[in-house]
Design a protein around this motif. Structure first.
Motif, short mmCIF file in Angstrom:
data_model
loop_
_atom_site.label_atom_id
_atom_site.label_comp_id
_atom_site.label_asym_id
_atom_site.label_seq_id
_atom_site.Cartn_x
_atom_site.Cartn_y
_atom_site.Cartn_z
N PHE A 130 -3.15 10.48 -0.17
CA PHE A 130 -4.01 9.52 0.52
C PHE A 130 -4.03 9.95 1.99
N SER A 137 -4.94 10.07 5.68
CA SER A 137 -5.36 9.20 6.77
C SER A 137 -5.12 9.92 8.09
N MET A 168 -8.73 8.06 3.66
CA MET A 168 -8.49 6.68 4.05
C MET A 168 -9.21 6.35 5.36
N SER A 198 -11.36 5.70 0.13
CA SER A 198 -10.80 4.41 -0.24
C SER A 198 -11.74 3.26 0.08
N GLN A 249 -0.41 3.16 5.17
CA GLN A 249 -1.33 2.86 4.07
C GLN A 249 -0.60 2.36 2.82
#
Length: 307
Positions: free
Chosen positions: A67, A69, A102, A121, A16
């Motif tokens: 973030f 993911s 994410m 996001s 990412q």
């Protein structure tokens, strides 16, 4: 040497990086001071952070922004110990942590604290997300919220969860006695308050049985026997509505068994109710001894109101 202070610090999986780097650039353009791995010239968070980057512990930041993911969650431990540690902080609902989800990542419910807010996001361009961060930092600064030392957060998140155990000195028989005594004391206090309403209430102990009797105009309006040594076992309280008028000592309208609730960290009673509370055979009722009396008294009041 004084600690460096940042507005936000980011953590992410390499997959990412493009999106995160755009967010970081937009945040810097808007005046935020950002702790970002490339600024340090190496793979920072998410890559052997605790083992190799202990010097970062001297840094402070107002917010940590992971973030999250699918790749972030899949990082092996201990290679990515810091990611795992910060997921623990997310699970605990630390307001210092501002998660950004994410893509189509599905965070297991046991990792995402039910009261913590998060952004996705997909709902924000990097510039729009940077604006959200600017607002968050501005609000925190105006409120006087102080930056936190990264090392302190790491230490808090790394605290090992210990097993929840039944105390070694817990005794179901002691709790049975304590519940019996509590019910007696509560009935002794509340029954005299019925007198102005035209009822005569009394409670007495006969052997291992607590007998509650309430009269009106010389007639029994309510009778309840609560006996130690239940209908099925000697570690229970047995409840018999109607006292000796229906079935003698072999009947049961329900029984309660003491146990220790490890989640609550307190003793409780598991109730099998046939007709004490008219729940028709429910076995999933649990009460503290205080809650049990409140429930019993509420049921008695309902019966008296029908007289």
């Amino acid at each position: 040497m004084s600690a460096t202070t940042y507005d936000i610090a980011v953590s992410f999986a390499g997959e990412q990086r493009d999106y995160v780097e755009a967010v970081v650039g937009a945040a810097k353009d808007r005046g935020l001071k950002v702790f970002y791995d490339k600024d340090k010239g190496n793979e920072w968070w998410g890559r052997n952070f605790i083992r190799e980057q202990r010097k970062v512990y001297g840094s402070q930041t107002r917010f940590f922004v992971p973030f999250i993911s699918t790749e972030y969650l899949a990082k092996p431990i201990p290679m990515d110990e810091f990611s795992a540690v910060m997921m623990t902080a997310v699970k605990q609902g630390d307001e210092y942590v501002l998660p950004v989800l994410m893509g189509d990542v599905q965070v297991p419910p046991d990792l995402l604290h039910p009261h913590i807010g998060y952004l996705r996001s997909d709902d924000f361009t990097p510039e729009a997300l940077a604006e959200q961060l600017v607002q968050k930092v501005g609000t925190a600064t105006s409120a006087g919220q102080q930056p936190r030392d990264v090392g302190e957060v790491v230490e808090e998140a790394m605290a090992y969860r210990m097993p929840k155990m039944v105390p070694g000195d817990f005794s179901k028989y002691d709790e049975l006695d304590a519940t019996f005594d509590h019910l007696l004391q509560q009935f002794e206090q509340v029954l005299p308050q019925l007198t102005p309403l035209g009822f005569v209430g009394r409670v007495r102990v006969s052997g291992e049985t607590l007998k509650v009797r309430i009269e009106r105009n010389g007639e029994t309006a309510y009778a309840l026997d609560i006996s130690k040594g239940g209908f099925h076992s000697d570690d229970q309280l047995n409840f018999m509505i109607g006292g000796n008028r229906i079935g003698g000592g072999t009947s049961s309208n329900g029984y309660a068994t003491p146990y220790f609730d490890r989640e609550a960290g307190a003793p409780k009673l598991r109730m099998m109710d046939f007709s004490v509370f008219s729940s028709m055979g429910r076995s999933d009722l649990t009460y503290t001894k205080e809650e049990l009396f409140t429930k019993l008294w509420g049921r008695i009041v309902e019966q008296l109101e029908r007289r």
